[in-house]
Design a protein around this motif. Structure first.
Motif, PDB file in Angstrom:
ATOM      1  N   ARG A  25      33.849 -46.628  26.926  1.00  0.00           N
ATOM      2  CA  ARG A  25      34.844 -47.618  26.480  1.00  0.00           C
ATOM      3  C   ARG A  25      34.685 -48.916  27.257  1.00  0.00           C
ATOM      4  O   ARG A  25      34.768 -49.996  26.689  1.00  0.00           O
ATOM      5  CB  ARG A  25      36.254 -47.065  26.644  1.00  0.00           C
ATOM      6  CG  ARG A  25      36.641 -46.044  25.579  1.00  0.00           C
ATOM      7  CD  ARG A  25      38.134 -45.740  25.625  1.00  0.00           C
ATOM      8  NE  ARG A  25      38.576 -45.213  26.904  1.00  0.00           N
ATOM      9  CZ  ARG A  25      38.550 -43.935  27.258  1.00  0.00           C
ATOM     10  NH1 ARG A  25      38.085 -43.032  26.433  1.00  0.00           N
ATOM     11  NH2 ARG A  25      38.986 -43.547  28.441  1.00  0.00           N
ATOM     12  N   ASN A  26      34.460 -48.819  28.570  1.00  0.00           N
ATOM     13  CA  ASN A  26      34.302 -50.026  29.383  1.00  0.00           C
ATOM     14  C   ASN A  26      33.053 -50.799  28.988  1.00  0.00           C
ATOM     15  O   ASN A  26      33.069 -52.025  28.949  1.00  0.00           O
ATOM     16  CB  ASN A  26      34.268 -49.677  30.868  1.00  0.00           C
ATOM     17  CG  ASN A  26      35.634 -49.259  31.385  1.00  0.00           C
ATOM     18  OD1 ASN A  26      36.648 -49.606  30.807  1.00  0.00           O
ATOM     19  ND2 ASN A  26      35.657 -48.498  32.451  1.00  0.00           N
ATOM     20  N   GLU A  27      31.963 -50.087  28.719  1.00  0.00           N
ATOM     21  CA  GLU A  27      30.737 -50.759  28.289  1.00  0.00           C
ATOM     22  C   GLU A  27      30.955 -51.460  26.960  1.00  0.00           C
ATOM     23  O   GLU A  27      30.486 -52.566  26.741  1.00  0.00           O
ATOM     24  CB  GLU A  27      29.587 -49.763  28.187  1.00  0.00           C
ATOM     25  CG  GLU A  27      29.083 -49.291  29.529  1.00  0.00           C
ATOM     26  CD  GLU A  27      28.047 -48.180  29.440  1.00  0.00           C
ATOM     27  OE1 GLU A  27      27.738 -47.727  28.317  1.00  0.00           O
ATOM     28  OE2 GLU A  27      27.559 -47.762  30.492  1.00  0.00           O
ATOM     29  N   GLY A  28      31.685 -50.821  26.069  1.00  0.00           N
ATOM     30  CA  GLY A  28      31.999 -51.427  24.781  1.00  0.00           C
ATOM     31  C   GLY A  28      32.841 -52.686  24.936  1.00  0.00           C
ATOM     32  O   GLY A  28      32.631 -53.675  24.239  1.00  0.00           O
ATOM     33  N   ARG A  29      33.784 -52.649  25.862  1.00  0.00           N
ATOM     34  CA  ARG A  29      34.619 -53.831  26.111  1.00  0.00           C
ATOM     35  C   ARG A  29      33.780 -54.975  26.655  1.00  0.00           C
ATOM     36  O   ARG A  29      33.961 -56.125  26.262  1.00  0.00           O
ATOM     37  CB  ARG A  29      35.734 -53.487  27.088  1.00  0.00           C
ATOM     38  CG  ARG A  29      36.815 -52.639  26.496  1.00  0.00           C
ATOM     39  CD  ARG A  29      37.952 -52.410  27.487  1.00  0.00           C
ATOM     40  NE  ARG A  29      38.861 -51.435  26.952  1.00  0.00           N
ATOM     41  CZ  ARG A  29      39.254 -50.356  27.584  1.00  0.00           C
ATOM     42  NH1 ARG A  29      38.826 -50.109  28.808  1.00  0.00           N
ATOM     43  NH2 ARG A  29      40.089 -49.511  27.027  1.00  0.00           N
ATOM     44  N   THR A  30      32.875 -54.676  27.575  1.00  0.00           N
ATOM     45  CA  THR A  30      32.021 -55.708  28.151  1.00  0.00           C
ATOM     46  C   THR A  30      31.134 -56.322  27.078  1.00  0.00           C
ATOM     47  O   THR A  30      30.975 -57.543  27.023  1.00  0.00           O
ATOM     48  CB  THR A  30      31.158 -55.123  29.293  1.00  0.00           C
ATOM     49  OG1 THR A  30      32.033 -54.602  30.300  1.00  0.00           O
ATOM     50  CG2 THR A  30      30.259 -56.173  29.903  1.00  0.00           C
ATOM     51  N   GLU A  31      30.563 -55.480  26.215  1.00  0.00           N
ATOM     52  CA  GLU A  31      29.732 -55.997  25.130  1.00  0.00           C
ATOM     53  C   GLU A  31      30.556 -56.887  24.207  1.00  0.00           C
ATOM     54  O   GLU A  31      30.089 -57.936  23.770  1.00  0.00           O
ATOM     55  CB  GLU A  31      29.123 -54.849  24.332  1.00  0.00           C
ATOM     56  CG  GLU A  31      28.035 -54.109  25.070  1.00  0.00           C
ATOM     57  CD  GLU A  31      27.548 -52.881  24.323  1.00  0.00           C
ATOM     58  OE1 GLU A  31      27.904 -52.692  23.142  1.00  0.00           O
ATOM     59  OE2 GLU A  31      26.803 -52.094  24.929  1.00  0.00           O
ATOM     60  N   GLY A  32      31.769 -56.475  23.915  1.00  0.00           N
ATOM     61  CA  GLY A  32      32.642 -57.274  23.060  1.00  0.00           C
ATOM     62  C   GLY A  32      32.979 -58.615  23.689  1.00  0.00           C
ATOM     63  O   GLY A  32      32.989 -59.644  23.004  1.00  0.00           O
ATOM     64  N   LYS A  33      33.246 -58.622  24.988  1.00  0.00           N
ATOM     65  CA  LYS A  33      33.532 -59.870  25.682  1.00  0.00           C
ATOM     66  C   LYS A  33      32.312 -60.780  25.668  1.00  0.00           C
ATOM     67  O   LYS A  33      32.439 -61.991  25.493  1.00  0.00           O
ATOM     68  CB  LYS A  33      33.953 -59.600  27.130  1.00  0.00           C
ATOM     69  CG  LYS A  33      35.340 -59.033  27.263  1.00  0.00           C
ATOM     70  CD  LYS A  33      35.680 -58.789  28.718  1.00  0.00           C
ATOM     71  CE  LYS A  33      37.042 -58.150  28.860  1.00  0.00           C
ATOM     72  NZ  LYS A  33      37.374 -57.878  30.264  1.00  0.00           N
ATOM     73  N   ALA A  34      31.133 -60.199  25.867  1.00  0.00           N
ATOM     74  CA  ALA A  34      29.906 -60.997  25.853  1.00  0.00           C
ATOM     75  C   ALA A  34      29.700 -61.623  24.477  1.00  0.00           C
ATOM     76  O   ALA A  34      29.352 -62.806  24.370  1.00  0.00           O
ATOM     77  CB  ALA A  34      28.704 -60.138  26.243  1.00  0.00           C
TER      78      ALA A  34
END
Length: 90
Positions: A25-34
């Motif tokens: 979930r955290n990796e997905g959030r980071t990708e979304g922010k990027a």
């Protein structure tokens, strides 16, 4: 720790499983922010009427580093050419 119906509840296996879920979930959030930051860089340049060559557009969209994208957002408000976003980078 959240309650689950995981077989073997309360075991090391469950803890490892839940940690993996949280990491995903955290990796997905980071990708979304990027992705959001990359789109913001391009939007600022577009709104300022600064043309962006396809290779520069691809470089911005492909970037996953939030700090770099943040720096590019700041620069997008002041540069006169899209290429200047990358000045001083290798």
């Amino acid at each position: 720790m959240p309650r689950t119906s995981f077989p073997g509840r309360g075991t090391l296996i469950e803890e490892t499983y839940l940690e993996g879920e949280a990491k995903g979930r955290n990796e997905g959030r980071t990708e979304g922010k990027a992705e959001e930051r990359a789109q913001l860089v391009l939007r600022v340049l577009d709104n300022r009427g600064i043309p962006v060559l396809p290779e520069f557009r691809e470089r911005v969209v492909a970037c996953g580093d939030l700090d770099t994208l943040g720096r590019w957002i700041d620069l997008a408000f002041t540069v006169s050419e899209a290429e200047k976003l990358f000045a001083g980078e290798g």
